[in-house]
Design a protein around this motif. Structure first.
Motif, PDB file in Angstrom:
ATOM      1  N   ALA A 157       1.861   8.794   2.215  1.00 29.16           N
ATOM      2  CA  ALA A 157       1.235   8.562   0.905  1.00 29.16           C
ATOM      3  C   ALA A 157       2.232   7.994  -0.094  1.00 29.16           C
ATOM      4  N   ARG A 158       3.437   8.540  -0.117  1.00 27.74           N
ATOM      5  CA  ARG A 158       4.468   8.032  -1.027  1.00 27.74           C
ATOM      6  C   ARG A 158       4.833   6.592  -0.672  1.00 27.74           C
ATOM      7  N   THR A 159       4.873   6.287   0.617  1.00 30.28           N
ATOM      8  CA  THR A 159       5.179   4.928   1.063  1.00 30.28           C
ATOM      9  C   THR A 159       4.088   3.958   0.631  1.00 30.28           C
ATOM     10  N   LEU A 160       2.829   4.389   0.704  1.00 29.00           N
ATOM     11  CA  LEU A 160       1.733   3.527   0.262  1.00 29.00           C
ATOM     12  C   LEU A 160       1.832   3.248  -1.238  1.00 29.00           C
ATOM     13  N   TRP A 162       4.571   3.082  -2.908  1.00 25.61           N
ATOM     14  CA  TRP A 162       5.657   2.111  -3.056  1.00 25.61           C
ATOM     15  C   TRP A 162       5.175   0.711  -2.691  1.00 25.61           C
ATOM     16  N   PHE A 163       4.377   0.600  -1.640  1.00 29.95           N
ATOM     17  CA  PHE A 163       3.817  -0.706  -1.277  1.00 29.95           C
ATOM     18  C   PHE A 163       2.979  -1.269  -2.430  1.00 29.95           C
ATOM     19  N   LYS A 164       2.201  -0.407  -3.076  1.00 31.21           N
ATOM     20  CA  LYS A 164       1.405  -0.869  -4.222  1.00 31.21           C
ATOM     21  C   LYS A 164       2.312  -1.438  -5.310  1.00 31.21           C
ATOM     22  N   ASP A 165       3.416  -0.754  -5.569  1.00 30.15           N
ATOM     23  CA  ASP A 165       4.358  -1.227  -6.585  1.00 30.15           C
ATOM     24  C   ASP A 165       4.939  -2.591  -6.234  1.00 30.15           C
ATOM     25  N   GLN A 166       4.977  -2.906  -4.946  1.00 29.03           N
ATOM     26  CA  GLN A 166       5.494  -4.198  -4.487  1.00 29.03           C
ATOM     27  C   GLN A 166       4.403  -5.267  -4.435  1.00 29.03           C
ATOM     28  N   GLY A 167       3.191  -4.915  -4.859  1.00 25.43           N
ATOM     29  CA  GLY A 167       2.121  -5.903  -4.943  1.00 25.43           C
ATOM     30  C   GLY A 167       1.206  -5.965  -3.741  1.00 25.43           C
ATOM     31  N   LEU A 168       1.282  -4.984  -2.840  1.00 21.02           N
ATOM     32  CA  LEU A 168       0.409  -4.990  -1.671  1.00 21.02           C
ATOM     33  C   LEU A 168      -0.911  -4.282  -1.982  1.00 21.02           C
ATOM     34  N   TRP A 169      -1.974  -4.766  -1.368  1.00 22.31           N
ATOM     35  CA  TRP A 169      -3.298  -4.155  -1.435  1.00 22.31           C
ATOM     36  C   TRP A 169      -3.382  -3.189  -0.262  1.00 22.31           C
ATOM     37  N   GLU A 208      -4.967   7.236  -1.538  1.00 19.96           N
ATOM     38  CA  GLU A 208      -4.005   6.201  -1.909  1.00 19.96           C
ATOM     39  C   GLU A 208      -4.502   4.795  -1.596  1.00 19.96           C
ATOM     40  N   CYS A 209      -5.589   4.687  -0.857  1.00 20.88           N
ATOM     41  CA  CYS A 209      -6.100   3.367  -0.470  1.00 20.88           C
ATOM     42  C   CYS A 209      -6.854   2.719  -1.623  1.00 20.88           C
ATOM     43  N   ASP A 210      -6.656   1.421  -1.796  1.00 20.83           N
ATOM     44  CA  ASP A 210      -7.405   0.668  -2.800  1.00 20.83           C
ATOM     45  C   ASP A 210      -8.821   0.385  -2.324  1.00 20.83           C
ATOM     46  N   LEU A 211      -8.995   0.297  -1.022  1.00 19.81           N
ATOM     47  CA  LEU A 211     -10.296  -0.016  -0.443  1.00 19.81           C
ATOM     48  C   LEU A 211     -10.382   0.615   0.935  1.00 19.81           C
ATOM     49  N   LEU A 212     -11.570   1.142   1.258  1.00 14.07           N
ATOM     50  CA  LEU A 212     -11.838   1.666   2.593  1.00 14.07           C
ATOM     51  C   LEU A 212     -12.859   0.765   3.278  1.00 14.07           C
ATOM     52  N   VAL A 213     -12.625   0.481   4.540  1.00 18.20           N
ATOM     53  CA  VAL A 213     -13.541  -0.367   5.304  1.00 18.20           C
ATOM     54  C   VAL A 213     -13.915   0.340   6.602  1.00 18.20           C
TER      55      VAL A 213
END
Length: 246
Positions: A157-160, A162-169, A208-213
């Motif tokens: 969760a913490r890694t996700l 951090w990914f968001k902070d780097q601009g990842l969806w 932590e997910c921006d979108l679930l599919v």
């Protein structure tokens, strides 16, 4: 979840493996060993980012088949892990696969094989409750594990975040999602999260997910093997990224 066949045991062999920077999945220390030895090995393990687990001496007796282990053993890794930051270096539009608590080494190997074929930039796995980079995983990956960087982290969760902070969806695969995977926009910088065989994504990771599919399930079963689901989603990302812009 590690392979026992290549187990390293005994204070000196394990100490030298740590000092030499040999990739290790886990250090096992029997309860009650000499405090000086314990502290030395724990310090070396932390410097190398190797998880430490305290176990009963009887467990090591069984693990080593009764051979002299001196209360110390380690599982070697098939290859070295990378820092999660390294997965994004030089990537204009990163595509990261996050395998959360995939416990079957054959599943993880199959995921790595598909990740290499689908041009994934790197894979993230957790330290605990998940398969590691063992010989079984490497065999199931059919050589692909050598070409896909794998980062091992203590907190998904913490890694996700951090990914968001780097601009990842952040897109997670969840059977209860309202959005079908082919209706989602997966063409941008992306971390795709696949849940484990037992618990799926888990509540904290899901949040932590921006979108679930989800994948459409039109038959009588309600889920697919984790590696199959991951393959379908990875190739949908690849398809969208190769789509001519309107």
């Amino acid at each position: 979840m590690e392979d026992k066949g290549d187990l390293i045991f005994g204070r000196n062999p394990v100490r030298e493996a740590l000092r030499g920077g040999r990739p290790l999945n886990r250090l096992l220390l029997a309860r009650g060993i000499t405090p000086r030895v314990y502290q030395e090995l724990v310090t070396l393990a932390r410097e190398q980012g190797v998880p430490v687990q305290s176990v009963e001496r009887a467990f090591l007796d069984r693990l080593t088949g009764g051979q002299a282990h001196q209360g110390v053993a380690a599982y070697p890794a098939e290859q070295a892990y990378v820092d999660v930051e390294d997965l994004l270096l030089g990537r204009e539009k990163p595509f990261i696969l996050v395998a959360n608590e995939i416990q079957d080494p054959h599943n993880l190997g199959a995921i790595l094989r598909t990740a290499e074929a689908a041009n994934v930039d790197g894979v993230v796995i957790p330290v605990r409750r998940a398969a590691a980079l063992t010989g079984t995983v490497a065999k199931a990956a059919a050589g692909a594990a050598a070409y896909v960087p794998v980062a091992r982290v203590t907190n998904i969760a913490r890694t996700l975040r951090w990914f968001k902070d780097q601009g990842l969806w952040i897109v997670g695969a969840d059977a209860a999602a309202s959005t079908l995977f082919w209706d989602a926009d997966l063409a941008g910088p992306l971390a795709l999260v696949i849940g484990g065989e037992a618990a799926g994504l888990g509540r904290v990771v899901r949040e932590e997910c921006d979108l679930l599919v989800r994948l459409p399930m039109l038959g009588r079963i309600n889920s697919l093997n984790a590696s199959v689901a991951a393959a379908l989603l990875m190739y949908e990302v690849l398809r969208q990224r190769r789509r001519p812009e309107a």
